[in-house]
Design a protein around this motif. Structure first.
Motif, mmCIF file in Angstrom:
data_model
loop_
_atom_site.group_PDB
_atom_site.id
_atom_site.type_symbol
_atom_site.label_atom_id
_atom_site.label_comp_id
_atom_site.label_asym_id
_atom_site.label_seq_id
_atom_site.Cartn_x
_atom_site.Cartn_y
_atom_site.Cartn_z
ATOM 1 N N ASN A 98 -109.018 82.729 -39.476
ATOM 2 C CA ASN A 98 -110.579 82.608 -40.262
ATOM 3 C C ASN A 98 -110.567 83.171 -41.660
ATOM 4 O O ASN A 98 -111.190 82.790 -42.611
ATOM 5 C CB ASN A 98 -111.428 83.450 -39.468
ATOM 6 C CG ASN A 98 -111.741 82.586 -38.269
ATOM 7 O OD1 ASN A 98 -111.352 83.215 -37.383
ATOM 8 N ND2 ASN A 98 -112.504 81.462 -38.039
ATOM 9 N N ALA A 99 -109.402 84.195 -41.877
ATOM 10 C CA ALA A 99 -109.078 84.809 -43.046
ATOM 11 C C ALA A 99 -107.959 85.381 -43.160
ATOM 12 O O ALA A 99 -107.201 85.636 -42.116
ATOM 13 C CB ALA A 99 -110.594 85.956 -43.339
ATOM 14 N N ILE A 100 -107.352 85.932 -44.660
ATOM 15 C CA ILE A 100 -106.333 86.391 -44.682
ATOM 16 C C ILE A 100 -106.214 87.833 -45.420
ATOM 17 O O ILE A 100 -106.967 87.803 -46.274
ATOM 18 C CB ILE A 100 -105.170 85.312 -45.433
ATOM 19 C CG1 ILE A 100 -105.158 84.135 -44.955
ATOM 20 C CG2 ILE A 100 -104.028 86.005 -45.506
ATOM 21 C CD1 ILE A 100 -105.110 83.058 -45.881
ATOM 22 N N LEU A 101 -105.720 88.851 -44.986
ATOM 23 C CA LEU A 101 -105.630 90.019 -45.382
ATOM 24 C C LEU A 101 -104.100 89.970 -45.938
ATOM 25 O O LEU A 101 -103.176 90.127 -45.393
ATOM 26 C CB LEU A 101 -105.912 91.208 -44.534
ATOM 27 C CG LEU A 101 -105.910 92.501 -45.058
ATOM 28 C CD1 LEU A 101 -107.267 92.767 -46.028
ATOM 29 C CD2 LEU A 101 -106.235 93.663 -43.956
ATOM 30 N N PHE A 102 -104.065 90.433 -47.421
ATOM 31 C CA PHE A 102 -102.761 90.149 -47.654
ATOM 32 C C PHE A 102 -102.653 91.741 -48.762
ATOM 33 O O PHE A 102 -103.620 92.273 -49.348
ATOM 34 C CB PHE A 102 -102.558 89.108 -48.829
ATOM 35 C CG PHE A 102 -101.413 89.440 -49.719
ATOM 36 C CD1 PHE A 102 -100.273 89.351 -49.215
ATOM 37 C CD2 PHE A 102 -101.582 89.335 -51.180
ATOM 38 C CE1 PHE A 102 -99.172 89.621 -50.271
ATOM 39 C CE2 PHE A 102 -100.565 89.424 -52.127
ATOM 40 C CZ PHE A 102 -99.419 89.535 -51.840
ATOM 41 N N GLY A 103 -101.355 92.288 -48.658
ATOM 42 C CA GLY A 103 -101.027 93.621 -49.168
ATOM 43 C C GLY A 103 -100.773 93.534 -50.703
ATOM 44 O O GLY A 103 -101.690 93.592 -51.733
ATOM 45 N N ALA A 104 -99.573 93.092 -51.258
ATOM 46 C CA ALA A 104 -98.898 93.072 -52.398
ATOM 47 C C ALA A 104 -97.570 92.388 -52.559
ATOM 48 O O ALA A 104 -96.995 92.366 -51.461
ATOM 49 C CB ALA A 104 -98.868 94.558 -53.162
ATOM 50 N N ILE A 105 -97.348 91.945 -53.735
ATOM 51 C CA ILE A 105 -96.099 91.300 -53.938
ATOM 52 C C ILE A 105 -95.237 91.767 -55.231
ATOM 53 O O ILE A 105 -95.986 91.996 -55.997
ATOM 54 C CB ILE A 105 -96.442 89.767 -53.873
ATOM 55 C CG1 ILE A 105 -95.414 89.031 -53.589
ATOM 56 C CG2 ILE A 105 -96.865 89.412 -55.462
ATOM 57 C CD1 ILE A 105 -95.905 87.581 -52.862
ATOM 58 N N GLY A 106 -93.814 91.532 -54.977
ATOM 59 C CA GLY A 106 -93.253 91.818 -56.028
ATOM 60 C C GLY A 106 -91.934 92.959 -55.962
ATOM 61 O O GLY A 106 -92.218 93.827 -55.143
ATOM 62 N N HIS A 107 -90.890 92.704 -56.171
ATOM 63 C CA HIS A 107 -89.683 93.894 -56.124
ATOM 64 C C HIS A 107 -88.969 93.791 -57.751
ATOM 65 O O HIS A 107 -88.665 92.745 -58.207
ATOM 66 C CB HIS A 107 -88.935 93.224 -55.038
ATOM 67 C CG HIS A 107 -87.861 94.386 -54.695
ATOM 68 N ND1 HIS A 107 -86.691 94.700 -55.514
ATOM 69 C CD2 HIS A 107 -87.997 95.259 -53.621
ATOM 70 C CE1 HIS A 107 -86.091 95.675 -54.899
ATOM 71 N NE2 HIS A 107 -86.940 96.180 -53.751
ATOM 72 N N PRO A 108 -88.583 95.121 -57.933
ATOM 73 C CA PRO A 108 -88.018 95.344 -59.438
ATOM 74 C C PRO A 108 -86.798 94.523 -59.233
ATOM 75 O O PRO A 108 -86.258 94.051 -60.512
ATOM 76 C CB PRO A 108 -87.792 96.714 -59.306
ATOM 77 C CG PRO A 108 -88.653 97.373 -58.178
ATOM 78 C CD PRO A 108 -88.928 96.429 -57.424
ATOM 79 N N LYS A 109 -86.025 94.184 -58.512
ATOM 80 C CA LYS A 109 -84.853 93.403 -58.507
ATOM 81 C C LYS A 109 -84.882 92.034 -59.093
ATOM 82 O O LYS A 109 -84.148 91.586 -59.576
ATOM 83 C CB LYS A 109 -83.904 93.405 -57.189
ATOM 84 C CG LYS A 109 -84.424 92.655 -55.994
ATOM 85 C CD LYS A 109 -83.604 92.737 -54.715
ATOM 86 C CE LYS A 109 -84.062 92.002 -53.654
ATOM 87 N NZ LYS A 109 -83.399 92.430 -52.367
ATOM 88 N N TYR A 110 -86.222 91.591 -58.684
ATOM 89 C CA TYR A 110 -86.324 90.163 -59.416
ATOM 90 C C TYR A 110 -87.117 90.351 -60.889
ATOM 91 O O TYR A 110 -86.836 89.561 -61.695
ATOM 92 C CB TYR A 110 -87.472 89.353 -58.408
ATOM 93 C CG TYR A 110 -86.817 89.301 -57.040
ATOM 94 C CD1 TYR A 110 -85.894 88.050 -56.759
ATOM 95 C CD2 TYR A 110 -86.996 89.973 -56.199
ATOM 96 C CE1 TYR A 110 -85.498 87.968 -55.640
ATOM 97 C CE2 TYR A 110 -86.704 89.846 -54.704
ATOM 98 C CZ TYR A 110 -85.782 88.750 -54.547
ATOM 99 O OH TYR A 110 -85.216 88.651 -53.284
ATOM 100 N N ASP A 111 -87.930 91.439 -61.008
ATOM 101 C CA ASP A 111 -88.460 91.323 -62.492
ATOM 102 C C ASP A 111 -87.314 91.326 -63.372
ATOM 103 O O ASP A 111 -87.375 91.288 -64.544
ATOM 104 C CB ASP A 111 -89.493 92.807 -62.266
ATOM 105 C CG ASP A 111 -90.477 92.663 -61.543
ATOM 106 O OD1 ASP A 111 -90.745 91.713 -60.865
ATOM 107 O OD2 ASP A 111 -90.908 93.962 -60.889
ATOM 108 N N ASN A 112 -86.292 92.367 -63.107
ATOM 109 C CA ASN A 112 -85.150 92.346 -63.965
ATOM 110 C C ASN A 112 -84.246 91.547 -64.001
ATOM 111 O O ASN A 112 -83.186 91.647 -64.557
ATOM 112 C CB ASN A 112 -84.649 93.867 -63.589
ATOM 113 C CG ASN A 112 -85.514 95.056 -63.801
ATOM 114 O OD1 ASN A 112 -86.749 95.002 -64.414
ATOM 115 N ND2 ASN A 112 -85.619 96.121 -63.101
#
Ligand code: IPM
Ligand code: MN
Length: 371
Positions: free
Chosen positions: A67-81
């Protein structure tokens, strides 16, 4: 009421803050006799590590049957760099928004009197700030064709919007303004961009159907300044995908911390609720991240379920913690409490377990001593 909730913990501090929000949902379920069933799915860097894909098919299936989605966070420095990475965590969230048709991202911005001293702005600018950003989420430069030449010397991202994409979120924004202060501000760059001129045209047409709502148009560069110098002027801010991404982080400064702000993404058969902050990898695993953005996202989920009294009781509990100085390190770097302690206090408040006079000494025991 019975509800199925998909939970995507994601990366960095995502698991810690989302765990507190689930705990709060459980406190509500118990107090109000609801039954929430959770199904966990992978997304982001976590999913790439475990499955090779930032959004496994199974996660989409779990979300579709919830019925709904609870989501935290996304992303990791190894991809940012690593600009050459072919697979990126963020693709997971973008694909999920697109595949579920979540075209409107709703980000409320308000201020808390007890936290006003934390904002770099003067308190007279902050009192009474209460606006809401309607950010278009499945179009624009985020989703246009992307190219880079073989020599890696030329790249382009196409920004595309159709009338229909603009119309559907514009109606939502005007309908929302009707139950608020009856003002919509379209933020665009119509003096330069063709897509922005289409936004203006469409919004002008639709505004005629909402004669009781005042419509205003503002260039994004000016809006960035107005949010800081006179944020009280805004009620519903309507904007395209990338402008909305940028000005919502900027607007979080008004509240005191990015960690406080929730959001809801709607449009399809299910809706997604997530704090607006990122994965904050430096804080991951330390129990110091601010869970309030995630907890308030769960309150928005309760509103979406029509459980308004329940949502209000979550907000009241959060206000109580903030007013009493039970805050995480981002808010008070010296006297701060753990992520899990804030979650526990919010739950205790909801369950009426907080005595009239709080014995702070007991809670002090759970205060962090790491500075
Ligand atoms: C947000 C985030 C995302 C966005 C990223 C993680 C793709 O910044 O939800 O605001 O840009 O939409
Ligand atoms: Mn963002």
């Amino acid at each position: 009421m019975n509800k199925k909730i998909a939970v995507i913990l994601g990366d960095g501090i995502g698991p810690e803050v989302t765990t507190q929000a689930v705990r709060v949902l459980e406190a509500i379920a118990e107090q109000h006799h609801h039954h929430f069933e959770y199904e966990f799915g992978l997304m982001g860097a976590d999913a790439i590590d475990k499955t090779g894909s930032p959004l496994p098919e199974e996660t989409i299936e779990i979300c579709k049957r919830s019925n709904a989605i609870l989501f935290g966070a996304i992303g990791h420095p190894k991809y940012d760099n690593d600009p050459n990475a072919k697979v990126r965590p963020e693709q997971g969230l973008l694909q999920l928004r697109k595949s579920l048709g979540l075209f409107a991202n709703i980000r409320p911005i308000n201020t808390y009197p007890s936290l006003q001293h934390l904002s770099p702005l003067k308190s007279q600018q902050l009192e009474g700030v209460d606006f809401i950003i309607f950010r278009e989420l499945t179009g624009g430069i985020y989703f246009g064709e992307k190219e880079i030449n073989a020599e890696q010397t030329l790249a382009s991202d196409k920004c595309v919007y159709s009338r229909e994409e603009i119309e559907r979120i514009t109606h939502l924004a005007f309908q929302y303004a009707r139950i608020r202060k009856k003002k919509v501000t379209l933020v665009d760059k119509a003096n330069v961009l063709e897509t922005s001129r289409l936004w203006r045209k469409v919004v002008q047409d639709i505004a005629l159907q909402y004669a009781d709502v005042q419509t205003e148009y503002m260039f994004v560069d000016n809006a960035a300044m107005q949010i800081i110098i006179n944020p009280k002027q805004f009620d519903v801010v309507l904007t395209e995908n990338m402008f909305g991404d940028i000005i919502s982080d900027e607007a979080s400064v008004l509240s005191g911390s990015l960690g406080l702000l929730p959001s809801a993404s709607v449009g399809g058969n299910t809706a997604l609720f997530e704090p607006i902050h990122g994965s904050y990898p430096q804080a991951a695993g330390k129990d110091i991240a601010n869970p309030v953005g995630s907890i308030l996202s769960s309150a928005m989920m309760l509103d979406y379920f029509g459980m308004h009294a329940e949502a209000e009781s979550v907000r009241e509990a959060v206000n109580w913690t903030l007013q009493n100085g039970f805050v995480t390190k981002d808010i008070d770097p010296v006297n701060f409490y753990f992520t899990s302690t804030i979650g526990e206090l919010v739950c205790d408040y909801i369950a009426n377990k907080i005595p009239g006079v709080v014995n702070k000494a007991n809670i002090e025991l759970r205060k962090s001593t790491i500075i």
